[in-house]
Scaffold this motif. Structure first.
Motif, short mmCIF file in Angstrom:
data_model
loop_
_atom_site.label_atom_id
_atom_site.label_comp_id
_atom_site.label_asym_id
_atom_site.label_seq_id
_atom_site.Cartn_x
_atom_site.Cartn_y
_atom_site.Cartn_z
N MET A 179 0.83 -1.21 0.00
CA MET A 179 0.00 0.00 0.00
C MET A 179 0.87 1.26 0.00
O MET A 179 0.57 2.24 -0.67
CB MET A 179 -0.93 0.01 1.22
N GLN A 180 1.96 1.22 0.76
CA GLN A 180 2.88 2.37 0.78
C GLN A 180 3.51 2.57 -0.60
O GLN A 180 3.63 3.69 -1.08
CB GLN A 180 3.98 2.16 1.81
N ARG A 213 2.27 1.71 -3.41
CA ARG A 213 1.23 2.22 -4.29
C ARG A 213 1.11 3.73 -4.14
O ARG A 213 1.00 4.48 -5.10
CB ARG A 213 -0.10 1.56 -3.93
N GLN A 214 1.15 4.18 -2.87
CA GLN A 214 0.93 5.60 -2.62
C GLN A 214 2.08 6.47 -3.13
O GLN A 214 1.87 7.61 -3.52
CB GLN A 214 0.65 5.84 -1.13
N ILE A 215 3.29 5.91 -3.11
CA ILE A 215 4.40 6.71 -3.63
C ILE A 215 4.71 6.38 -5.07
O ILE A 215 5.61 6.92 -5.67
CB ILE A 215 5.69 6.54 -2.77
N ARG A 269 -3.55 2.82 10.45
CA ARG A 269 -4.29 2.56 9.20
C ARG A 269 -5.74 2.29 9.57
O ARG A 269 -6.02 1.38 10.37
CB ARG A 269 -3.78 1.29 8.49
N LYS A 318 -9.66 3.68 3.13
CA LYS A 318 -9.05 3.18 1.90
C LYS A 318 -8.69 1.69 1.95
O LYS A 318 -8.34 1.09 0.93
CB LYS A 318 -7.76 3.98 1.59
N ASP A 319 -8.73 1.10 3.15
CA ASP A 319 -8.34 -0.30 3.32
C ASP A 319 -9.55 -1.14 3.71
O ASP A 319 -10.33 -0.73 4.57
CB ASP A 319 -7.30 -0.47 4.44
N GLU A 374 -8.78 1.33 -1.78
CA GLU A 374 -7.57 1.23 -2.60
C GLU A 374 -6.82 -0.09 -2.40
O GLU A 374 -5.95 -0.46 -3.20
CB GLU A 374 -6.63 2.40 -2.28
N SER A 392 -4.76 -0.56 -10.40
CA SER A 392 -4.22 0.34 -9.38
C SER A 392 -4.48 -0.15 -7.96
O SER A 392 -3.89 0.36 -7.01
CB SER A 392 -4.83 1.74 -9.55
#
Lengths: 223, 223
Positions: free
Chosen positions: A206-207, A209-211, B85, B148-149, B172, B187
């Motif tokens: 997830m990290q 993905r975010q960056i 989170r 988002k999770d 996400e 994504s």
């Protein structure tokens, strides 16, 4: 078995993924499947697939690939999933109950012959068709039945005490869902299941993905 | 984050094991811990430990090892476990209920803000202090909360339909405990949790035990 290679953990862990995918191919009438195709479907590298599958005796044919039926049997045999393993489950709480009903494990030859709990409301009942007994009868029952595998889903504070009973009852392997590092004789197999590992992967992906970092393919296949 | 290396999956999966062990060392008042000591405690090779820990920015001091406090913070930061989170859980059955009460996940910063289910007896109740809502309110609630999770613990036949709702609600990443390979936009992060992998390891190690094969160290550390 004696001549089989003992595979490294990541390869063994991926075998169920291959098995599921190749069984699906079989249902679709496919007779041969290439390492490249498997790799594409599972987002792995072809060389990784061939290396993983080389721990079983199966070999692919040039240009055709692996014969689907033989590949399924080879993986199942390597994992011992073509025979039945009898096991008891100790701790019929929510996680234990979920495991008792987990069809995938039954499909892989795991026969949970009994569950044990200390809750009087559960003792004498059945959970997913598995009878629940009192923990007080654990040692005598597993000795009588000759069961060698145990699944441990008790609260962590009870884990070591129950393990002592399992040892006395002749259990040889424990699939340990508690957070406790069990003290057991060296000859016993303890397979610890830790959801934190999967959660760590989730968080790191997830990290990334975010960056917007590209993930190496080694992180992708678990999708 | 942007300058961190993205680590290979096996290293990421082992980080929680290191974290647990190093926290224990901290509780015992230890200030420095060597890679060799960690390796010995966890039945890993020292070179593996140093490689795994090199994905975090921490460096050990010659002859002393890693400073325990900094090592804990480095692992936690790498995993994002030093922040919270927010997640929703969909499917408050036995497995979902077990996860809602799983203290380890809370300790790693996972805040389950709500559970969703379609069972009228559960809707409006709380499970392990987490409120349970109707699945009918899933999309609007997660949009409103900006979560988002998602953790997916519904029966497999409902998995894709619920996933469609999660997508519309802006989720996400999904930690997927169902057996279904979810169809989602590229994504999205899907982390599939498959107990079959752990069971495969258990079976192979039990077979190796029975034939007396020496296990390579790569199979041992999960004990």
């Amino acid at each position: 078995m004696a001549t089989q290679k003992i595979a490294a953990a990541p390869s063994v862990r991926r075998l169920p993924l291959y098995l599921q995918m190749v069984r699906q191919a079989q249902r679709e009438g496919i007779q041969y499947i290439s390492g490249t195709f498997i790799a594409h479907e599972l987002n792995l590298k072809p060389i990784q697939v061939r290396k993983d599958l080389s721990i079983t005796p199966i070999t692919g044919k040039p240009k055709k690939g692996y014969p689907v039926g033989s590949l399924i049997r080879a993986i199942e045999h390597f994992l011992g999933w073509d025979t039945t393993r009898k096991a008891v489950l100790v701790g019929a709480g929510n996680l234990g109950t979920a495991l008792l009903g987990y069809q995938n494990l039954r499909d892989h030859g795991l026969l949970m012959v009994a569950a044990f709990d200390n809750n009087p409301e559960k003792i004498g009942s059945q959970i997913h068709q598995v009878p629940v007994f009192s923990v007080e009868t654990l040692e005598s029952n597993i000795l009588m039945w000759g069961v060698k595998d145990a699944i441990l889903t008790v609260p962590s504070h009870a884990a070591q005490a129950v393990t002592e009973i399992l040892i006395k009852g002749g259990i040889e392997g424990i699939w340990n869902f508690t957070h406790v590092k069990l003290k057991v004789p060296d000859s016993m197999v303890i397979q610890k299941e830790d959801l934190s590992s999967g959660y760590a992967m989730f968080c790191v992906r997830m990290q990334a993905r975010q960056i917007g970092t590209d993930l190496p393919s080694s992180l992708v296949p678990e999708a």
